[in-house]
Scaffold this motif. Structure first.
Motif, PDB file in Angstrom:
ATOM      1  N   THR A  41       2.887  -7.123   1.544  1.00 14.01           N
ATOM      2  CA  THR A  41       2.201  -6.366   0.490  1.00 14.01           C
ATOM      3  C   THR A  41       1.478  -5.155   1.065  1.00 14.01           C
ATOM      4  OG1 THR A  41       0.296  -7.831   0.640  1.00 14.01           O
ATOM      5  CG2 THR A  41       1.937  -8.332  -1.059  1.00 14.01           C
ATOM      6  N   THR A  42       0.866  -5.293   2.224  1.00 14.33           N
ATOM      7  CA  THR A  42       0.173  -4.143   2.815  1.00 14.33           C
ATOM      8  C   THR A  42       1.175  -3.097   3.275  1.00 14.33           C
ATOM      9  OG1 THR A  42       0.089  -5.257   4.956  1.00 14.33           O
ATOM     10  CG2 THR A  42      -1.861  -5.437   3.550  1.00 14.33           C
ATOM     11  N   ILE A  44       4.034  -2.474   1.828  1.00 11.87           N
ATOM     12  CA  ILE A  44       4.518  -1.809   0.608  1.00 11.87           C
ATOM     13  C   ILE A  44       3.471  -0.831   0.084  1.00 11.87           C
ATOM     14  CG2 ILE A  44       5.102  -2.212  -1.810  1.00 11.87           C
ATOM     15  CD1 ILE A  44       6.454  -4.830  -0.873  1.00 11.87           C
ATOM     16  N   GLU A  45       2.203  -1.239   0.120  1.00 14.41           N
ATOM     17  CA  GLU A  45       1.136  -0.369  -0.378  1.00 14.41           C
ATOM     18  C   GLU A  45       0.960   0.864   0.506  1.00 14.41           C
ATOM     19  OE1 GLU A  45      -2.241  -2.893  -0.517  1.00 14.41           O
ATOM     20  OE2 GLU A  45      -1.551  -3.960  -2.295  1.00 14.41           O
ATOM     21  N   ASN A  46       1.145   0.713   1.794  1.00 13.42           N
ATOM     22  CA  ASN A  46       0.933   1.816   2.730  1.00 13.42           C
ATOM     23  C   ASN A  46       2.104   2.787   2.787  1.00 13.42           C
ATOM     24  OD1 ASN A  46      -1.554   0.823   3.390  1.00 13.42           O
ATOM     25  ND2 ASN A  46      -0.838  -0.289   5.180  1.00 13.42           N
ATOM     26  N   PRO A  48       4.392   5.081   0.788  1.00 13.32           N
ATOM     27  CA  PRO A  48       4.527   5.654  -0.547  1.00 13.32           C
ATOM     28  C   PRO A  48       5.982   5.829  -1.000  1.00 13.32           C
ATOM     29  CG  PRO A  48       3.843   7.338   1.000  1.00 13.32           C
ATOM     30  CD  PRO A  48       3.828   6.024   1.730  1.00 13.32           C
ATOM     31  N   ALA A  51       7.121   2.487  -2.389  1.00 11.87           N
ATOM     32  CA  ALA A  51       6.306   2.133  -3.543  1.00 11.87           C
ATOM     33  C   ALA A  51       6.787   2.876  -4.784  1.00 11.87           C
ATOM     34  CB  ALA A  51       4.843   2.432  -3.270  1.00 11.87           C
ATOM     35  N   THR A  55       8.622   1.073  -8.444  1.00 11.62           N
ATOM     36  CA  THR A  55       7.969   1.121  -9.762  1.00 11.62           C
ATOM     37  C   THR A  55       8.819   1.786 -10.796  1.00 11.62           C
ATOM     38  OG1 THR A  55       6.855   3.161  -9.131  1.00 11.62           O
ATOM     39  CG2 THR A  55       5.632   1.089  -8.874  1.00 11.62           C
TER      40      THR A  55
END
Length: 55
Positions: A41-42, A44-46, A48, A51, A55
């Motif tokens: 998860t980190t 994926i969040e880091n 861009p 990410a 979406t």
């Protein structure tokens, strides 16, 4: 088992343990499921680029 064989067996076991302790670890450290999920998860969040595509 005679005495000589038993003594040799004990000494071989001792040498084996000593060599195992001195050898370098090639096996990767264990990571639990929860920690792997957190790392995913980190990551994926880091990142861009991925990410935006998700979406």
């Amino acid at each position: 088992m005679n005495r000589r064989k038993k003594g040799i067996q004990i000494l071989k076991a001792r040498v084996k343990k000593a060599n195992a302790k001195l050898s370098t670890q090639t096996k990767p450290k264990y990571i639990s499921k929860v920690q792997r999920a957190r790392l995913d998860t980190t990551a994926i969040e880091n990142d861009p680029v991925t990410a935006e595509t998700q979406t």
